[in-house]
Design a protein around this motif. Structure first.
Motif, PDB file in Angstrom:
ATOM      1  N   GLY A 144     -65.914 -43.542  55.847  1.00 28.28           N
ATOM      2  CA  GLY A 144     -65.004 -42.448  56.137  1.00 28.28           C
ATOM      3  C   GLY A 144     -64.335 -41.969  54.869  1.00 28.28           C
ATOM      4  O   GLY A 144     -64.525 -42.529  53.783  1.00 28.28           O
ATOM      5  N   PRO A 145     -63.546 -40.893  54.955  1.00 22.85           N
ATOM      6  CA  PRO A 145     -62.883 -40.346  53.762  1.00 22.85           C
ATOM      7  C   PRO A 145     -62.061 -41.396  53.020  1.00 22.85           C
ATOM      8  O   PRO A 145     -61.479 -42.300  53.613  1.00 22.85           O
ATOM      9  CB  PRO A 145     -61.991 -39.249  54.337  1.00 22.85           C
ATOM     10  N   VAL A 146     -62.028 -41.246  51.704  1.00 24.47           N
ATOM     11  CA  VAL A 146     -61.456 -42.242  50.804  1.00 24.47           C
ATOM     12  C   VAL A 146     -60.169 -41.710  50.183  1.00 24.47           C
ATOM     13  O   VAL A 146     -60.102 -40.541  49.765  1.00 24.47           O
ATOM     14  CB  VAL A 146     -62.456 -42.591  49.680  1.00 24.47           C
ATOM     15  N   LEU A 147     -59.166 -42.575  50.114  1.00 20.39           N
ATOM     16  CA  LEU A 147     -57.989 -42.312  49.292  1.00 20.39           C
ATOM     17  C   LEU A 147     -58.157 -43.090  48.002  1.00 20.39           C
ATOM     18  O   LEU A 147     -58.198 -44.323  48.023  1.00 20.39           O
ATOM     19  CB  LEU A 147     -56.719 -42.747  50.014  1.00 20.39           C
ATOM     20  N   GLY A 148     -58.291 -42.398  46.884  1.00 18.88           N
ATOM     21  CA  GLY A 148     -58.440 -43.033  45.579  1.00 18.88           C
ATOM     22  C   GLY A 148     -57.145 -42.925  44.790  1.00 18.88           C
ATOM     23  O   GLY A 148     -56.680 -41.815  44.498  1.00 18.88           O
ATOM     24  N   ILE A 149     -56.558 -44.068  44.464  1.00 15.79           N
ATOM     25  CA  ILE A 149     -55.282 -44.106  43.744  1.00 15.79           C
ATOM     26  C   ILE A 149     -55.553 -44.663  42.355  1.00 15.79           C
ATOM     27  O   ILE A 149     -56.078 -45.777  42.216  1.00 15.79           O
ATOM     28  CB  ILE A 149     -54.253 -44.985  44.489  1.00 15.79           C
ATOM     29  N   THR A 150     -55.206 -43.904  41.322  1.00 14.27           N
ATOM     30  CA  THR A 150     -55.614 -44.245  39.966  1.00 14.27           C
ATOM     31  C   THR A 150     -54.418 -44.464  39.046  1.00 14.27           C
ATOM     32  O   THR A 150     -53.346 -43.886  39.255  1.00 14.27           O
ATOM     33  CB  THR A 150     -56.524 -43.147  39.384  1.00 14.27           C
ATOM     34  N   PRO A 151     -54.594 -45.285  37.991  1.00 15.40           N
ATOM     35  CA  PRO A 151     -53.502 -45.620  37.075  1.00 15.40           C
ATOM     36  C   PRO A 151     -53.485 -44.708  35.854  1.00 15.40           C
ATOM     37  O   PRO A 151     -54.337 -43.821  35.704  1.00 15.40           O
ATOM     38  CB  PRO A 151     -53.843 -47.054  36.674  1.00 15.40           C
ATOM     39  N   PHE A 152     -52.530 -44.978  34.966  1.00 15.49           N
ATOM     40  CA  PHE A 152     -52.341 -44.117  33.798  1.00 15.49           C
ATOM     41  C   PHE A 152     -53.240 -44.455  32.628  1.00 15.49           C
ATOM     42  O   PHE A 152     -53.452 -43.626  31.750  1.00 15.49           O
ATOM     43  CB  PHE A 152     -50.885 -44.181  33.318  1.00 15.49           C
ATOM     44  N   ASN A 153     -53.795 -45.679  32.572  1.00 14.97           N
ATOM     45  CA  ASN A 153     -54.381 -46.123  31.307  1.00 14.97           C
ATOM     46  C   ASN A 153     -55.747 -45.530  31.018  1.00 14.97           C
ATOM     47  O   ASN A 153     -56.140 -45.425  29.856  1.00 14.97           O
ATOM     48  CB  ASN A 153     -54.418 -47.659  31.243  1.00 14.97           C
ATOM     49  N   PHE A 154     -56.509 -45.172  32.053  1.00 17.06           N
ATOM     50  CA  PHE A 154     -57.761 -44.438  31.870  1.00 17.06           C
ATOM     51  C   PHE A 154     -57.719 -43.236  32.797  1.00 17.06           C
ATOM     52  O   PHE A 154     -58.328 -43.247  33.864  1.00 17.06           O
ATOM     53  CB  PHE A 154     -58.976 -45.329  32.170  1.00 17.06           C
ATOM     54  N   PRO A 155     -56.993 -42.185  32.418  1.00 20.33           N
ATOM     55  CA  PRO A 155     -56.691 -41.098  33.355  1.00 20.33           C
ATOM     56  C   PRO A 155     -57.891 -40.243  33.731  1.00 20.33           C
ATOM     57  O   PRO A 155     -57.815 -39.467  34.688  1.00 20.33           O
ATOM     58  CB  PRO A 155     -55.644 -40.268  32.614  1.00 20.33           C
ATOM     59  N   LEU A 156     -59.010 -40.383  33.013  1.00 24.28           N
ATOM     60  CA  LEU A 156     -60.226 -39.656  33.375  1.00 24.28           C
ATOM     61  C   LEU A 156     -61.273 -40.589  33.969  1.00 24.28           C
ATOM     62  O   LEU A 156     -61.747 -40.385  35.076  1.00 24.28           O
ATOM     63  CB  LEU A 156     -60.814 -38.943  32.144  1.00 24.28           C
ATOM     64  N   ASN A 157     -61.637 -41.658  33.250  1.00 26.09           N
ATOM     65  CA  ASN A 157     -62.782 -42.460  33.694  1.00 26.09           C
ATOM     66  C   ASN A 157     -62.487 -43.279  34.941  1.00 26.09           C
ATOM     67  O   ASN A 157     -63.391 -43.527  35.740  1.00 26.09           O
ATOM     68  CB  ASN A 157     -63.280 -43.377  32.573  1.00 26.09           C
ATOM     69  N   LEU A 158     -61.248 -43.724  35.140  1.00 21.45           N
ATOM     70  CA  LEU A 158     -60.971 -44.450  36.369  1.00 21.45           C
ATOM     71  C   LEU A 158     -60.910 -43.507  37.569  1.00 21.45           C
ATOM     72  O   LEU A 158     -61.160 -43.927  38.700  1.00 21.45           O
ATOM     73  CB  LEU A 158     -59.698 -45.279  36.239  1.00 21.45           C
ATOM     74  N   VAL A 159     -60.605 -42.246  37.342  1.00 24.17           N
ATOM     75  CA  VAL A 159     -60.762 -41.240  38.398  1.00 24.17           C
ATOM     76  C   VAL A 159     -62.244 -41.027  38.678  1.00 24.17           C
ATOM     77  O   VAL A 159     -62.674 -40.953  39.835  1.00 24.17           O
ATOM     78  CB  VAL A 159     -60.074 -39.918  38.008  1.00 24.17           C
ATOM     79  N   ALA A 160     -63.040 -40.950  37.607  1.00 19.29           N
ATOM     80  CA  ALA A 160     -64.487 -40.796  37.772  1.00 19.29           C
ATOM     81  C   ALA A 160     -65.070 -41.923  38.610  1.00 19.29           C
ATOM     82  O   ALA A 160     -65.978 -41.715  39.422  1.00 19.29           O
ATOM     83  CB  ALA A 160     -65.164 -40.746  36.402  1.00 19.29           C
ATOM     84  N   HIS A 161     -64.549 -43.136  38.421  1.00 20.22           N
ATOM     85  CA  HIS A 161     -65.068 -44.282  39.172  1.00 20.22           C
ATOM     86  C   HIS A 161     -64.681 -44.251  40.645  1.00 20.22           C
ATOM     87  O   HIS A 161     -65.232 -45.030  41.433  1.00 20.22           O
ATOM     88  CB  HIS A 161     -64.608 -45.593  38.524  1.00 20.22           C
ATOM     89  N   LYS A 162     -63.749 -43.408  41.022  1.00 17.49           N
ATOM     90  CA  LYS A 162     -63.464 -43.179  42.437  1.00 17.49           C
ATOM     91  C   LYS A 162     -64.315 -42.020  42.967  1.00 17.49           C
ATOM     92  O   LYS A 162     -64.920 -42.111  44.031  1.00 17.49           O
ATOM     93  CB  LYS A 162     -61.989 -42.843  42.667  1.00 17.49           C
ATOM     94  N   VAL A 163     -64.351 -40.932  42.204  1.00 15.72           N
ATOM     95  CA  VAL A 163     -64.952 -39.692  42.688  1.00 15.72           C
ATOM     96  C   VAL A 163     -66.478 -39.772  42.725  1.00 15.72           C
ATOM     97  O   VAL A 163     -67.102 -39.411  43.738  1.00 15.72           O
ATOM     98  CB  VAL A 163     -64.498 -38.508  41.815  1.00 15.72           C
ATOM     99  N   ALA A 164     -67.098 -40.223  41.642  1.00 15.47           N
ATOM    100  CA  ALA A 164     -68.568 -40.194  41.567  1.00 15.47           C
ATOM    101  C   ALA A 164     -69.221 -41.021  42.676  1.00 15.47           C
ATOM    102  O   ALA A 164     -70.137 -40.531  43.351  1.00 15.47           O
ATOM    103  CB  ALA A 164     -69.032 -40.644  40.189  1.00 15.47           C
ATOM    104  N   PRO A 165     -68.813 -42.273  42.928  1.00 18.26           N
ATOM    105  CA  PRO A 165     -69.451 -43.027  44.010  1.00 18.26           C
ATOM    106  C   PRO A 165     -69.215 -42.409  45.387  1.00 18.26           C
ATOM    107  O   PRO A 165     -70.106 -42.431  46.242  1.00 18.26           O
ATOM    108  CB  PRO A 165     -68.808 -44.413  43.904  1.00 18.26           C
ATOM    109  N   ALA A 166     -68.004 -41.880  45.614  1.00 14.24           N
ATOM    110  CA  ALA A 166     -67.708 -41.279  46.912  1.00 14.24           C
ATOM    111  C   ALA A 166     -68.620 -40.083  47.176  1.00 14.24           C
ATOM    112  O   ALA A 166     -69.257 -39.982  48.242  1.00 14.24           O
ATOM    113  CB  ALA A 166     -66.240 -40.863  46.980  1.00 14.24           C
TER     114      ALA A 166
END
Length: 480
Positions: A144-166
């Motif tokens: 089902g739909p995902v809530l991805g909550i990301t931290p400050f230290n990798f503001p692009l790639n840790l978002v990518a690790h939520k978005v790309a797999p979803a």
């Protein structure tokens, strides 16, 4: 009045009644003002995700892959601009910001490739007489739909690790970025908006942290993927025990330098790697080297090499090409690290290198003779602080690494394959890196921890599996 940066609701830019300022960690100057959504806008994003779930799941693999490929290519094309943005909002030195951009490019590329390979498996069931003529098709479908909550230290790639797999598995995602570093995720929204993904496939909602519990509790978001602090992560899991929760939390990553890693060249190389990766991102990485245990036979030489390598690191303005170690995210973080160093010294530790604070910057620090119950040993420093201690052989070294509430990754410097396999078997961590520091990560490999370091795995393929559940189709009367 300066421009207010919009957030993204169901793939469309929007502004809200409130905003938050983003300041540069190095000198405090205002970088941007970012709009924040009101409850109705948050609800609209979540509702759109729920509506889009079926359409996105049914989207052909080539279409999902094309969208992810587009994002990967656009990140690469705008790489210098994005790197400068990462540096401005997080204080990360430009050289490391470029590395993050390169990793995010690869993360989306891997997502595109895995989307095309996402096929399931065929399992014959006639292995027993009762299964004659039966065959199973095993596929994975989104939870089902995902809530991805990301931290400050990798503001692009840790978002990518939520978005790309979803998006690779065909499930909508709501991104809630860290309030201190929302700009990279908002720029990523610009790139996603250029694709043909169904409306509602993604949103970037810059809600304040105090509004996060409502998002976490929303039943329309059955999956929560959180990267960040241990306290917040476990609180999320406790709050929604019936949801599928993925937690990538903190660590106090350790490296062991075994007795066989003894040549001057080997020790110099290990010291350089340790010095670099205890201080990259100013130590604000969950797998930054925090603890080093060296066999007593190599300890003195290694410590001298580590101290020399740390002293050579250039600290300063993160926009300067020569800077290797920048500031911490804010003054409160720097003051906390300074206190922890002081506590260790008061308890008997010796400062070999560094130990001083200048504003938001902590000088890269090496400590020895640190009591094992000091916070710089027991907890996650999340700053440029390294503890180097001797151990008496392999048994002692492995035990010291395991003497931790955390278990994300560990490094073992050895050329002995038996030591490598023993470490893999005995260390209570999610990953063991042989011949290098625990900070090594390839974005396609499974990544995550044990104990207080979290549950579930990131890494594109591993995350795709975590965001989905198996569903079996049995066909009967099949002539195999």
């Amino acid at each position: 009045m300066s421009k207010v940066e919009p957030f993204w609701v169901a793939g469309r830019p929007a502004t809200g009644p409130t905003s938050v300022e983003v300041h540069h960690p190095w000198d405090g100057r205002l970088i941007a003002t970012v709009a924040q959504p009101d409850p109705a806008q948050v609800d609209a994003g979540v509702a759109a995700a729920a509506v889009a779930a079926d359409a996105l799941s049914a989207l052909p693999a080539h279409a999902r892959a094309a969208a992810l490929t587009h994002v990967s290519q656009r990140i690469a094309q705008r790489g210098e601009e994005i790197a400068a943005l990462i540096t401005a909002e997080s204080g990360k030195p430009l050289t490391w910001a470029r590395a993050e951009v390169a990793r995010a490019t690869s993360t989306f590329r891997w997502g595109a490739e895995e989307a095309r390979r996402w096929s399931g498996q065929l399992q014959r069931l006639d292995t027993d007489p009762a299964g004659a003529g039966h065959v199973a098709v095993v596929r994975r479908f989104p939870r089902g739909p995902v809530l991805g909550i990301t931290p400050f230290n990798f503001p692009l790639n840790l978002v990518a690790h939520k978005v790309a797999p979803a998006l690779a598995v065909g499930t909508p995602i709501i991104i809630k970025p860290a309030p201190k570093t929302p700009l990279s995720s908002l720029l990523l929204g610009e790139l996603l908006a250029e694709t043909d993904l169904p409306e509602g496939s993604w949103s970037v909602l810059t809600v304040p942290n105090e509004s996060m519990p409502d998002l976490v509790a929303d039943p329309r978001l059955p999956v929560v993927s959180f990267t960040g602090s241990e306290a917040v992560g476990w609180a999320i899991r406790d709050a929604v025990p019936r949801k599928h929760v993925v937690l990538e939390l903190g660590g106090n990553a350790a490296a062991l330098v075994a007795a066989d890693w003894s040549s001057a060249e080997d020790l110099r190389w290990a010291a350089q790697r340790i010095a670099t990766f205890s201080n990259y991102q100013a130590g604000q990485s969950c797998i930054a080297v925090q603890r080093v245990y060296a066999d007593r036979t190599v300890y003195d030489e290694l410590l001298a090499e580590v101290a020399a390598a740390v002293e050579r690191l250039h600290t300063g303005d993160p926009a300067d090409e020569a800077t290797e170690v920048g500031p911490l995210i804010d003054l409160a973080a720097a003051e906390r690290v300074e206190r922890w160093i002081g506590e260790a010294v008061d308890a008997g530790a010796t400062v070999v290198v560094g130990g001083k604070r200048d504003g938001t910057t902590i000088a890269p620090t090496v400590l020895r003779d640190v009591p094992p119950d000091a916070r710089v040993v027991r907890e996650e420093v999340f700053g440029p602080v390294l503890v180097v201690e001797p151990v008496d052989g392999l048994d002692d070294g492995l035990a010291r690494i395991n003497d931790s509430a955390h278990g994300l990754q560990a490094g073992v410097f050895t050329r002995n394959v038996q030591v490598a396999f023993r470490a893999h078997r005995e260390l209570e961590v999610g990953g063991v890196i042989v011949g290098d520091v625990p900070s090594y990560r390839a974005d396609q490999m499974p990544y995550g921890g044990t104990k207080a370091s979290g549950v579930g795995r990131e890494g594109v393929r591993a995350a795709m599996e975590d965001l989905t559940a198996e569903r079996v189709l049995v066909l009967t009367g099949v002539d195999l």
